[in-house]
Design a protein around this motif. Structure first.
Motif, short mmCIF file in Angstrom:
data_model
loop_
_atom_site.label_atom_id
_atom_site.label_comp_id
_atom_site.label_asym_id
_atom_site.label_seq_id
_atom_site.Cartn_x
_atom_site.Cartn_y
_atom_site.Cartn_z
N ILE A 98 -20.89 -38.31 -34.30
CA ILE A 98 -21.51 -38.89 -35.48
C ILE A 98 -22.74 -39.69 -35.03
O ILE A 98 -22.72 -40.39 -34.01
CB ILE A 98 -20.50 -39.77 -36.25
N ALA B 88 -7.41 -46.78 -32.35
CA ALA B 88 -7.86 -47.37 -33.62
C ALA B 88 -8.03 -46.28 -34.68
O ALA B 88 -7.50 -46.39 -35.79
CB ALA B 88 -9.16 -48.14 -33.42
N ARG C 244 0.37 -42.45 -15.73
CA ARG C 244 0.71 -43.68 -16.44
C ARG C 244 1.03 -43.38 -17.90
O ARG C 244 1.81 -44.10 -18.53
CB ARG C 244 -0.49 -44.63 -16.36
N VAL D 269 1.79 -48.78 -22.05
CA VAL D 269 0.54 -49.38 -21.57
C VAL D 269 0.23 -50.78 -22.10
O VAL D 269 -0.74 -51.39 -21.65
CB VAL D 269 -0.69 -48.46 -21.82
N GLY E 113 -9.15 -40.35 -27.47
CA GLY E 113 -9.99 -41.41 -26.90
C GLY E 113 -9.60 -41.73 -25.47
O GLY E 113 -9.25 -40.84 -24.69
N VAL E 114 -9.63 -43.02 -25.14
CA VAL E 114 -9.32 -43.46 -23.78
C VAL E 114 -7.94 -42.97 -23.34
O VAL E 114 -7.70 -42.72 -22.17
CB VAL E 114 -9.40 -44.99 -23.69
N GLU F 159 -14.41 -36.58 -34.00
CA GLU F 159 -14.28 -36.94 -32.57
C GLU F 159 -15.38 -36.23 -31.76
O GLU F 159 -15.57 -35.02 -31.89
CB GLU F 159 -12.90 -36.56 -32.06
N ALA F 160 -16.05 -36.99 -30.91
CA ALA F 160 -17.15 -36.44 -30.12
C ALA F 160 -16.67 -35.44 -29.06
O ALA F 160 -17.33 -34.44 -28.80
CB ALA F 160 -17.92 -37.58 -29.44
N ASP G 210 -12.26 -51.27 -29.88
CA ASP G 210 -13.20 -51.76 -28.86
C ASP G 210 -14.63 -51.90 -29.39
O ASP G 210 -15.39 -52.71 -28.89
CB ASP G 210 -13.20 -50.82 -27.66
N VAL H 109 -5.00 -51.34 -26.28
CA VAL H 109 -4.55 -50.34 -27.23
C VAL H 109 -3.95 -51.01 -28.46
O VAL H 109 -4.28 -50.68 -29.60
CB VAL H 109 -3.51 -49.42 -26.56
C1 FAD Z 1 -9.14 -46.53 -17.63
C2 FAD Z 1 -8.65 -47.43 -18.72
C3 FAD Z 1 -7.38 -47.98 -18.64
C4 FAD Z 1 -6.90 -48.80 -19.65
N1 FAD Z 1 -5.63 -49.28 -19.55
C5 FAD Z 1 -5.12 -49.99 -20.60
C6 FAD Z 1 -3.76 -50.43 -20.57
O1 FAD Z 1 -3.04 -50.22 -19.60
N2 FAD Z 1 -3.29 -51.11 -21.64
C7 FAD Z 1 -4.06 -51.35 -22.74
O2 FAD Z 1 -3.57 -51.91 -23.71
N3 FAD Z 1 -5.35 -50.97 -22.78
C8 FAD Z 1 -5.91 -50.29 -21.74
N4 FAD Z 1 -7.22 -49.89 -21.78
C9 FAD Z 1 -8.04 -50.26 -22.96
C10 FAD Z 1 -7.73 -49.38 -24.16
O3 FAD Z 1 -7.61 -48.04 -23.77
C11 FAD Z 1 -8.81 -49.52 -25.22
O4 FAD Z 1 -8.89 -50.87 -25.58
C12 FAD Z 1 -8.49 -48.68 -26.47
O5 FAD Z 1 -8.38 -47.33 -26.14
C13 FAD Z 1 -9.56 -48.87 -27.53
O6 FAD Z 1 -9.29 -48.02 -28.60
P1 FAD Z 1 -10.40 -47.49 -29.60
O7 FAD Z 1 -9.70 -46.64 -30.59
O8 FAD Z 1 -11.20 -48.64 -30.10
O9 FAD Z 1 -11.44 -46.64 -28.73
P2 FAD Z 1 -11.30 -45.43 -27.70
O10 FAD Z 1 -9.95 -45.25 -27.19
O11 FAD Z 1 -12.40 -45.66 -26.75
O12 FAD Z 1 -11.65 -44.15 -28.58
C14 FAD Z 1 -12.90 -43.95 -29.16
C15 FAD Z 1 -13.10 -42.49 -29.44
O13 FAD Z 1 -14.27 -42.34 -30.25
C16 FAD Z 1 -15.03 -41.26 -29.77
N5 FAD Z 1 -16.43 -41.48 -30.13
C17 FAD Z 1 -17.31 -42.34 -29.57
N6 FAD Z 1 -18.49 -42.25 -30.18
C18 FAD Z 1 -18.37 -41.32 -31.15
C19 FAD Z 1 -19.27 -40.79 -32.11
N7 FAD Z 1 -20.53 -41.20 -32.19
N8 FAD Z 1 -18.81 -39.83 -32.95
C20 FAD Z 1 -17.54 -39.39 -32.86
N9 FAD Z 1 -16.63 -39.87 -31.97
C21 FAD Z 1 -17.06 -40.82 -31.13
C22 FAD Z 1 -14.80 -41.28 -28.29
O14 FAD Z 1 -15.07 -40.01 -27.72
C23 FAD Z 1 -13.34 -41.65 -28.20
O15 FAD Z 1 -12.52 -40.53 -28.23
C24 FAD Z 1 -7.73 -49.10 -20.77
C25 FAD Z 1 -9.02 -48.57 -20.84
C26 FAD Z 1 -9.49 -47.75 -19.83
C27 FAD Z 1 -10.88 -47.18 -19.93
#
Ligand code: FAD
Ligand code: FAD
Ligand code: SF4
Ligand code: SF4
Ligand code: FES
Lengths: 470, 294
Positions: free
Chosen positions: A219, A157, A193, A95, A183-184, A176-177, A440, A448
């Protein structure tokens, strides 16, 4: 290096499911290199003295290093090199937007034939999964240091930071919520994909390092960040992503049949609505579906809609093709599968029937004017250009912002004007003592690999701080 | 996994559960809810908290069998476990010293009324409770609510207790008669909450309702639960679930709730109706069910 006599400029294409077949199933589209194909593609890498590729990778993977290992047939070494910088290669290989990162800066990109670094990365990761005994994974030699860290969120992350800290001897708990970790990677990016088994494999690996994953823990609700700090955690890493969907704010948006892309993808991927009624969560996709936006999220939603049985799927985007933010590969895949791009059009309102179900969208034609702050040419409305398109489902895919649950329940956490957590880019530290942030939530919707990179830096900073008290 | 410590069939289609969830019990407040997933293939669906006990680490819920998910939940017995329970979600009820507070509950709305009334009493309010049910046979917890409240009125749809057949009708009459009411809370079916809000509007009595749109995550991530309140779009799971009933766009809410009628019917097939009958038999209430079926 271009003196080398026989530069092979033929990128080995990746085998894919045929468009007609794949638009009817949720299995992975790109099938991955065979051994011969991987060797051939790896063989094209000329092991540059100044490898441009590395500069394009946000986590500085030793790209020539792992590719040379493939060339030599030393796969365990390829795995080791890759994983020393990137703990989720099976995911990034699939990805990462390579065309704007490592493959953009590959020296062979100038000849229009960059090494297919992502595909090779995926090949190495898949090899490891197929040969679990070949590379030692696990926690035997980790010595506990008696310190506890809480990680909020189990996206890329959170998983990365948890794994890094666990390897340094910390007792890590991930909160994790949702009811699954990832996550995403689990709820957003579709199975075709990024197979969910690969994500779960990574989650299992993180757990094998001794990390405890507590699902169903929001949280801010079941415990606040301050309570975690008070009740035994020495530090907190915030990685809750930026999951709150944005809407168009046009009339008719609350009609039935209008889904945020997040809802549409969550129902489909996380809740497996494509297997309804075997799975209990329903989803409705009519014959004609309009997706608003042209990023990765919009492509994923449109391609899911096709697979759920829609006959016509439109991507409605107010700018032109060159401004589309989606990965090239994904917009090409979508188009091959039959998604229709209606560019330079913008929705004005959604129209419903008597039962409150969406039945049409009013669109305006746009033209490109002067560049705006983002440097892209600003779309301007053409007067009197409205027209109506009949639809059964509408999916705004306009991007997401940080969820306010954590900011609103954590004292002393400074935010930016976009609602992200104000974070030091180098260390991930925030305005609040003992609290770090990455992914994010710190940057707004990104990638990612950038989330992973930030998590790595934060893990190093957390370790330093806890060892030296700053 | 979340173990069911106690189960009681209150009336044939309404079930009370006490479930082990110690961390939730510690944080729960009136007005909050949980989201459950019964098994691996289950959907996520919300239920309000009807009580909690920090000492035993228990939470209580009360639900109406509506379709596939609630049927599955009803099929679990004491000692069985629910796969996922997440909470407490949603903002807690604003509880102040209002004065005279009228609390209306119908069907499953009686559940969240219990912690609400307790909290209102603690703040020194005078609580007048109104229970709405179809008939004597669908009524439960009357004595409990009488014990908790300063005044209790039961309104039955068959008119067998007093003039009013609907809680909203009762509300109108009560206010018409000049009784001073400082705040109204209404929990239960959407139609009932809408009618109650309409009844209190002419009297200018602020009326808080707990909305029940369809939800998925319950954490503000999907937007499925959005409702229009005072011309603004709100996410019920994080901005609510309680809102000012005079500001809610009821029509849109009702239409959105009906979005999956076809699929719900498909999921709730006849085999499941068979399940309902078995549950009723287990609790020796089958007489009532067959009466219901007629
Ligand atoms: C549909 C889609 C397609 C994408 N395609 C790509 C791609 O092709 N290539 C790429 O590089 N990036 C892609 N991205 C972007 C990428 O997925 C994100 O940038 C990345 O996942 C961010 O990682 P993260 O760990 O910050 O957050 P996330 O992956 O958003 O994970 C955050 C997690 O924290 C949990 N959470 C939230 N609030 C709380 C709380 N209060 N307490 C406990 N848990 C909580 C959520 O449920 C979630 O599981 C895509 C995003 C989407 C939505
Ligand atoms: C904040 C909140 C608190 C609630 N508290 C209670 C409670 O304490 N007791 C109780 O009996 N019910 C409560 N509900 C309603 C309950 O969630 C639904 O009755 C249940 O989800 C129905 O699922 P089903 O599969 O059995 O029925 P289905 O056949 O799926 O649906 C039957 C009816 O339930 C509605 N519904 C379906 N899915 C959902 C969903 N995911 N979320 C909300 N509504 C849905 C549908 O609009 C339909 O009218 C609450 C709802 C919300 C939003
Ligand atoms: S992690 Fe992403 S950017 Fe880095 S080498 Fe791998 S595919 Fe390229
Ligand atoms: S991947 Fe490209 S830049 Fe990197 S070493 Fe190979 S040929 Fe050179
Ligand atoms: S249920 Fe998803 S945002 Fe409220």
């Amino acid at each position: 290096m271009s003196e080398k006599p026989k530069l092979n400029l033929n990128r080995v294409p990746i085998p894919k499911q045929e468009p007609d077949a794949r638009r009817a199933n949720f299995s992975e589209v790109a099938l991955g290199y065979s051994e011969e194909q991987a060797l051939e593609e790896a063989g094209r890498c000329i092991d540059c003295k100044k490898p441009g590729c590395k500069d394009g990778c946000p986590v500085n993977v030793d790209i020539p290093g792992f590719i040379m290992a493939i060339q030599e047939g030393d796969m365990p070494e390829a795995v080791r090199i890759l994983k020393s910088k990137n703990s989720l290669p099976g995911i990034c290989g699939r990805v990462c937007p390579q065309e704007t990162q490592c493959e953009l800066t590959c020296n062979l990109a100038r000849k229009d034939a960059p090494i297919a670094i992502g595909r090779l990365e995926r090949y190495v990761a898949d090899w490891e999964i197929a040969h679990p005994e070949a590379v030692k994974r696990g926690a035997e030699e980790i010595k506990s240091n008696g310190r506890k860290v809480a990680v909020i969120g189990s996206g890329p992350a959170g998983l990365t930071c948890a794994a890094d800290l666990a390897q340094l001897g910390y007792a890590v708990t991930v909160f994790e919520a949702l009811h699954v970790a990832g996550g995403v990677l689990m709820y957003g990016i579709p199975e075709f994909r990024l197979p969910k088994a690969i994500v779960q494999g990574e989650v299992d690996y993180v757990k094998s390092l001794g990390v405890e994953v507590k699902l169903n823990h929001v949280i801010g609700k079941i415990a606040t960040v301050d309570e975690l700090l008070k009740n035994g955690f020495d530090a907190v890493f915030l990685a809750p992503g930026a999951g709150a969907p944005m809407f168009l704010n046009i009339p008719g948006e609350n009609l039935s049949g209008v889904y945020s892309a997040n809802e549409f993808l969550t129902r489909t991927n996380l809740m497996k609505a494509y297997l309804f009624p075997q799975y209990d969560t329903p989803i409705q996709v009519g014959k004609r579906v309009a997706v608003f936006g042209a990023g990765n999220v919009a492509m994923d939603a449109s391609r899911c809609a096709l697979r759920l049985g829609a006959e016509e799927v439109y991507i409605i985007y107010r700018r032109s093709r060159t401004e589309m933010p989606a990965r090239l590969e994904e917009s090409e895949n979508a188009e091959e599968e039959g998604v229709v791009f209606k560019l330079l059009t913008n929705p004005g309102r959604l129209l419903g029937d008597r039962r409150g179900i969406v039945r049409a969208v009013e669109l305006n034609e746009m033209e490109l004017g002067e560049p705006d702050e983002s440097g892209r040419r600003r779309p301007v409305l053409k007067p009197d250009s409205e027209f109506i398109v009949e639809i059964d489902t509408a999916i705004p895919a306009l991007g997401t912002r940080p969820n306010p649950i954590i900011p609103s329940t954590t004292e002393g956490l400074e935010l930016t004007k976009w609602g992200t957590v104000l974070t030091d880019e180098e260390t991930g530290s925030t305005s609040k003592e003992r609290v770090w942030c990455g992914g994010d939530m710190a940057t707004g919707a990104a990638t990612v690999i950038s989330a992973m990179g930030a998590a790595r830096r934060a893990a190093i900073s957390i370790d330093k701080w806890l060892k030296n008290g700053k | 996994m979340y173990r069911i410590a106690k189960k009681e069939v209150l009336v044939p289609n309404t079930i009370y559960l006490k479930v082990e969830a110690p961390e939730i019990a510690v944080k729960a407040q009136p007005g909050q809810f949980v989201i459950l997933r019964v098994d691996e293939v289950g959907e996520r669906f919300p239920l309000s908290l009807a009580g909690w006990d920090q000492k035993d680490g228990m939470i209580e819920m009360l639900f109406l069998i509506m379709g596939r998910s609630t049927m599955k939940l009803a099929g679990l017995q004491e000692g069985d476990s629910i796969m996922d329970v997440v909470g407490p979600l949603g903002g807690p009820t604003e509880i102040e010293s209002y004065g005279n507070v009228l609390c209306v509950g119908s069907t499953f709305g009686v559940g969240p009324m219990v912690p609400l009334i307790k909290a209102l009493k603690e703040k020194g309010n005078r609580v007048i409770s109104v229970m709405e049910a179809k008939d004597e046979g669908s009524l439960f917890w009357e004595d409990e609510l009488r014990g908790l409240s300063d005044e209790l009125h039961v309104v039955l749809g068959d008119g067998s207790r007093g003039k009013a057949r609907q809680a909203s009708e009762f509300l109108g009459q009560y206010l018409e008669a000049g009784n001073k009411v400082d705040r109204v809370f209404a929990f239960g079916r959407v139609f009932m909450m809408m009618q109650c809000s309409r009844a209190t509007k002419p009297f200018g009595v602020k009326t808080i309702v707990a909305l029940t749109p369809i939800m998925v995550d319950g954490t503000g991530m999907c937007g499925c639960c959005r409702v229009s309140v005072g011309d603004e779009t709100k996410f019920t799971c994080v901005d609510g679930p309680e809102f000012d009933g005079h500001e809610v766009d009821w029509e849109t809410l009702i239409k959105r709730k009906r979005a999956y009628l076809k699929e719900e019917a498909r999921a709730f097939d006849l085999g499941q109706l068979e399940g309902l009958r078995r549950i009723a038999e287990l609790s020796r209430l089958s007489g009532r069910v067959s009466a219901m079926e007629k």
